[in-house]
Design a protein around this motif. Structure first.
Motif, PDB file in Angstrom:
ATOM      1  N   ASP A 166       0.785  -1.224   0.000  1.00  9.14           N
ATOM      2  CA  ASP A 166       0.000   0.000   0.000  1.00  9.14           C
ATOM      3  C   ASP A 166       0.822   1.283   0.000  1.00  9.14           C
ATOM      4  O   ASP A 166       0.276   2.379   0.116  1.00  9.14           O
ATOM      5  CB  ASP A 166      -0.950   0.024   1.201  1.00  9.14           C
ATOM      6  N   SER A 167       2.151   1.180  -0.120  1.00 14.92           N
ATOM      7  CA  SER A 167       2.998   2.372  -0.096  1.00 14.92           C
ATOM      8  C   SER A 167       4.201   2.169  -1.006  1.00 14.92           C
ATOM      9  O   SER A 167       4.472   1.060  -1.473  1.00 14.92           O
ATOM     10  CB  SER A 167       3.490   2.672   1.329  1.00 14.92           C
ATOM     11  N   PRO A 189      -5.237   7.255  -0.320  1.00 14.47           N
ATOM     12  CA  PRO A 189      -5.298   8.449   0.534  1.00 14.47           C
ATOM     13  C   PRO A 189      -4.361   8.315   1.734  1.00 14.47           C
ATOM     14  O   PRO A 189      -4.066   7.223   2.203  1.00 14.47           O
ATOM     15  CB  PRO A 189      -6.764   8.487   0.971  1.00 14.47           C
ATOM     16  N   GLY A 190      -3.936   9.446   2.231  1.00 14.66           N
ATOM     17  CA  GLY A 190      -3.065   9.452   3.395  1.00 14.66           C
ATOM     18  C   GLY A 190      -1.872  10.355   3.188  1.00 14.66           C
ATOM     19  O   GLY A 190      -1.530  10.712   2.053  1.00 14.66           O
TER      20      GLY A 190
END
Length: 256
Positions: free
Chosen positions: A208-209, A225-226
């Motif tokens: 996820d990153s 998002p983030g």
């Protein structure tokens, strides 16, 4: 040469050699990054740092320069390239460094295999070495290396190990933008979109990153998002580059 894998890891704390990260980072446990940087004497060595920043730890001290590190999936072994001598930085060889006991081992290739260009792990027990004349698969210690050339049918899978993918299942590949403007995300169909205009040195950071370097900071950016997390790189080191990351032991990872 030190034994590659001690008979009992429990003995390391009592009488074994000092681990390369000197108990400041626990290999295979803590999240950390390994990278290449130039020490004050100008020599390229391997260094480690917690993913949240802080002081770096020097891992190698050899006169020949090291480059292209790749951390094993378990976070306790680094594969890398090392020049043959301080005077010969062109002809490099593939090496492994055990972060639990400091043992090193050269991963020898067959005669005529070409000069190693980069290394990558395929699973926990196999190493890929891309050379100027093809890619080779080697078994990691304690097994004999048994190097064999990757066949054309296996080439696509081998090439994938050298790329930085994002998503689970992967939907893109992080790469340098064609115009040199930073990092882009490629979709595998020849299309690319900008990710980080000032970014460089992308590294895998879970599903996820994505991690990369921007200026003097290590950046971890979520795919969705983030907010991005940032950690400052050590200022005493010059030209920090070629990053690889271990994200820490996950729950249940050590269970059979």
């Amino acid at each position: 040469m030190r034994p590659w894998w001690p008979a009992s890891l429990a003995l390391l704390g009592a009488c074994g050699p000092l681990p390369p990260m000197r108990h400041r980072i626990e290999a295979g446990e803590d999240p950390y990054v390994v990278f290449v940087a130039d020490a004050p004497d100008g020599r390229g060595d391997l260094w480690a740092m917690n993913t949240g920043g802080g002081e770096s730890v020097q891992l190698t001290f050899s006169l020949p320069a090291e480059s292209r590190p790749a951390l094993s999936p378990d976070g306790d072994v680094i594969a890398f390239l090392r020049a043959r001598s301080s005077a010969d930085t062109v002809h490099r060889r593939a090496w492994l460094l055990n972060l639990l006991n400091g043992a090193e081992r050269e991963m020898e290739l067959p005669e005529g295999a070409g000069a190693p260009i980069e290394v990558a792990w395929r699973g926990r027990g196999a190493l890929l070495v891309r050379t100027s004349d093809g890619t080779y698969l080697l078994d990691a210690p304690p097994a004999p290396a048994d190097p064999r050339r990757v066949s054309p049918a296996e080439a696509a899978r081998a090439d994938s190990a050298f790329a930085v993918h994002v998503g689970d299942p992967p939907f893109g590949c992080i790469m340098a933008c064609a115009d040199g403007s930073g990092l882009c995300v490629g979709d595998g169909a020849g299309r690319a979109s900008s990710l980080a205009p000032g970014g460089r040195d992308p590294m895998a950071w879970g599903a996820d990153s994505v991690g990369y370097v921007e200026g003097s900071e290590l950046v971890v950016r979520p795919v969705g998002p983030g907010r991005a997390r940032r950690a400052r790189l050590p200022t005493r080191l010059a030209h920090a580059r070629e990053f690889t990351a271990f994200l820490g032991k996950r729950a249940g990872q050590d269970e059979p």
